[in-house]
Scaffold this active site. Structure first.
Site, PDB file in Angstrom:
ATOM      1  N   ILE A   1      72.080  59.532  23.484  1.00  0.00           N
ATOM      2  CA  ILE A   1      72.219  59.607  22.169  1.00  0.00           C
ATOM      3  C   ILE A   1      73.375  60.376  21.838  1.00  0.00           C
ATOM      4  O   ILE A   1      74.082  61.401  22.325  1.00  0.00           O
ATOM      5  CB  ILE A   1      70.828  59.742  21.421  1.00  0.00           C
ATOM      6  CG1 ILE A   1      71.196  60.516  20.136  1.00  0.00           C
ATOM      7  CG2 ILE A   1      71.031  61.303  21.614  1.00  0.00           C
ATOM      8  CD1 ILE A   1      69.703  61.025  18.825  1.00  0.00           C
ATOM      9  N   TYR A   2      74.285  59.641  20.581  1.00  0.00           N
ATOM     10  CA  TYR A   2      75.445  60.344  20.947  1.00  0.00           C
ATOM     11  C   TYR A   2      76.206  59.516  19.188  1.00  0.00           C
ATOM     12  O   TYR A   2      76.019  58.504  19.022  1.00  0.00           O
ATOM     13  CB  TYR A   2      76.602  59.155  21.484  1.00  0.00           C
ATOM     14  CG  TYR A   2      76.311  60.442  23.453  1.00  0.00           C
ATOM     15  CD1 TYR A   2      76.850  61.172  23.280  1.00  0.00           C
ATOM     16  CD2 TYR A   2      75.660  59.311  24.631  1.00  0.00           C
ATOM     17  CE1 TYR A   2      76.514  61.662  24.972  1.00  0.00           C
ATOM     18  CE2 TYR A   2      75.517  59.863  25.377  1.00  0.00           C
ATOM     19  CZ  TYR A   2      76.110  61.137  25.467  1.00  0.00           C
ATOM     20  OH  TYR A   2      75.764  61.231  27.117  1.00  0.00           O
TER      21      TYR A   2
ATOM     22  N   GLY B   1      72.445  62.052  14.350  1.00  0.00           N
ATOM     23  CA  GLY B   1      72.238  62.247  15.356  1.00  0.00           C
ATOM     24  C   GLY B   1      70.284  62.402  14.633  1.00  0.00           C
ATOM     25  O   GLY B   1      69.513  61.532  15.264  1.00  0.00           O
TER      26      GLY B   1
ATOM     27  N   ASN C   1      74.667  73.631  26.397  1.00  0.00           N
ATOM     28  CA  ASN C   1      74.281  72.083  25.522  1.00  0.00           C
ATOM     29  C   ASN C   1      73.655  73.195  24.755  1.00  0.00           C
ATOM     30  O   ASN C   1      72.783  72.409  24.248  1.00  0.00           O
ATOM     31  CB  ASN C   1      74.214  70.584  25.699  1.00  0.00           C
ATOM     32  CG  ASN C   1      75.095  70.254  24.956  1.00  0.00           C
ATOM     33  OD1 ASN C   1      75.385  71.058  23.595  1.00  0.00           O
ATOM     34  ND2 ASN C   1      74.714  68.793  24.773  1.00  0.00           N
TER      35      ASN C   1
ATOM     36  N   TYR D   1      66.868  69.916  19.402  1.00  0.00           N
ATOM     37  CA  TYR D   1      65.952  69.428  20.408  1.00  0.00           C
ATOM     38  C   TYR D   1      64.964  69.636  19.706  1.00  0.00           C
ATOM     39  O   TYR D   1      63.900  69.123  19.169  1.00  0.00           O
ATOM     40  CB  TYR D   1      65.465  68.269  21.590  1.00  0.00           C
ATOM     41  CG  TYR D   1      66.747  67.473  21.773  1.00  0.00           C
ATOM     42  CD1 TYR D   1      66.923  65.992  21.160  1.00  0.00           C
ATOM     43  CD2 TYR D   1      67.989  67.890  22.387  1.00  0.00           C
ATOM     44  CE1 TYR D   1      67.906  65.448  21.386  1.00  0.00           C
ATOM     45  CE2 TYR D   1      68.865  66.379  22.827  1.00  0.00           C
ATOM     46  CZ  TYR D   1      68.375  65.647  22.249  1.00  0.00           C
ATOM     47  OH  TYR D   1      69.757  64.685  22.103  1.00  0.00           O
TER      48      TYR D   1
END
Length: 175
Positions: free
Chosen positions: A100-101, A112, A139, A146
């Site tokens: 997912i970028y 996003g 990260n 998330y």
């Protein structure tokens, strides 16, 4: 300011060159120097983000790719996997968000979030039990993103980036 609508478009085999290009760019932007060495990044890109490899992935019946579009501009993408396309075996009937970028210049525009929302919608449509993903333990911004979306840490695994062994946190969202 006029609000632009984010559209998600299923990626087909004819889009393999576009997907390879954005895949290489977004991976490099996210994980390139100084976070990782140029050698390790180039090694990974030359293994995972070649036209041949991306074309092969697009042909897998259990993998699904979508571009995020603003107007007619590709701003990001997701790769979703089910069944035997997943990067590792999981219990039940999950959907994996493998990639997912979003391009750097489009960060902060809820792209996003749109990609995560679409992943959850697709998981429900395909009767998945849950959504899972791996995120680099170095990260923290992605981990927080998330967590805000309800994902919980359940495990970790090793991830090879060139010659370096890194740790990915495995996160899961019950649906």
């Amino acid at each position: 300011m006029i609000s632009q609508e984010i559209r998600l478009v299923k990626i087909s085999l004819t889009d393999s060159e576009k997907l390879t290009k954005i895949g290489r760019q977004t991976f490099y932007d996210a994980f390139g120097p100084p976070a990782n060495t140029e050698e390790n990044i180039q090694s990974y890109l030359n293994e995972k983000f070649t036209l041949e490899q991306i074309t092969k992935e697009l042909q897998h019946y259990n993998s699904f790719f979508y571009f995020a579009m603003l107007d007619n501009i590709i701003t990001g993408y997701i790769k979703l996997n089910m069944g035997d396309a997943q990067t590792e075996p999981m219990q039940g009937n999950p959907l994996e968000i493998e990639r997912i970028y979003v391009l750097n210049r489009y960060q902060g525009r809820k792209i996003g979030q749109s990609l995560v929302n679409e992943s959850i919608r697709i998981a429900k449509e395909k009767n998945a039990d849950y959504v899972w993903l791996g995120v680099w333990d170095q990260n923290p911004g992605a981990i927080r993103f998330y967590e805000r979306n309800g994902f919980k840490t359940i495990d970790s695994h090793e991830f090879m980036l060139g010659t370096e062994i890194q740790t990915d946190i495995i996160m899961k969202l019950e649906i």
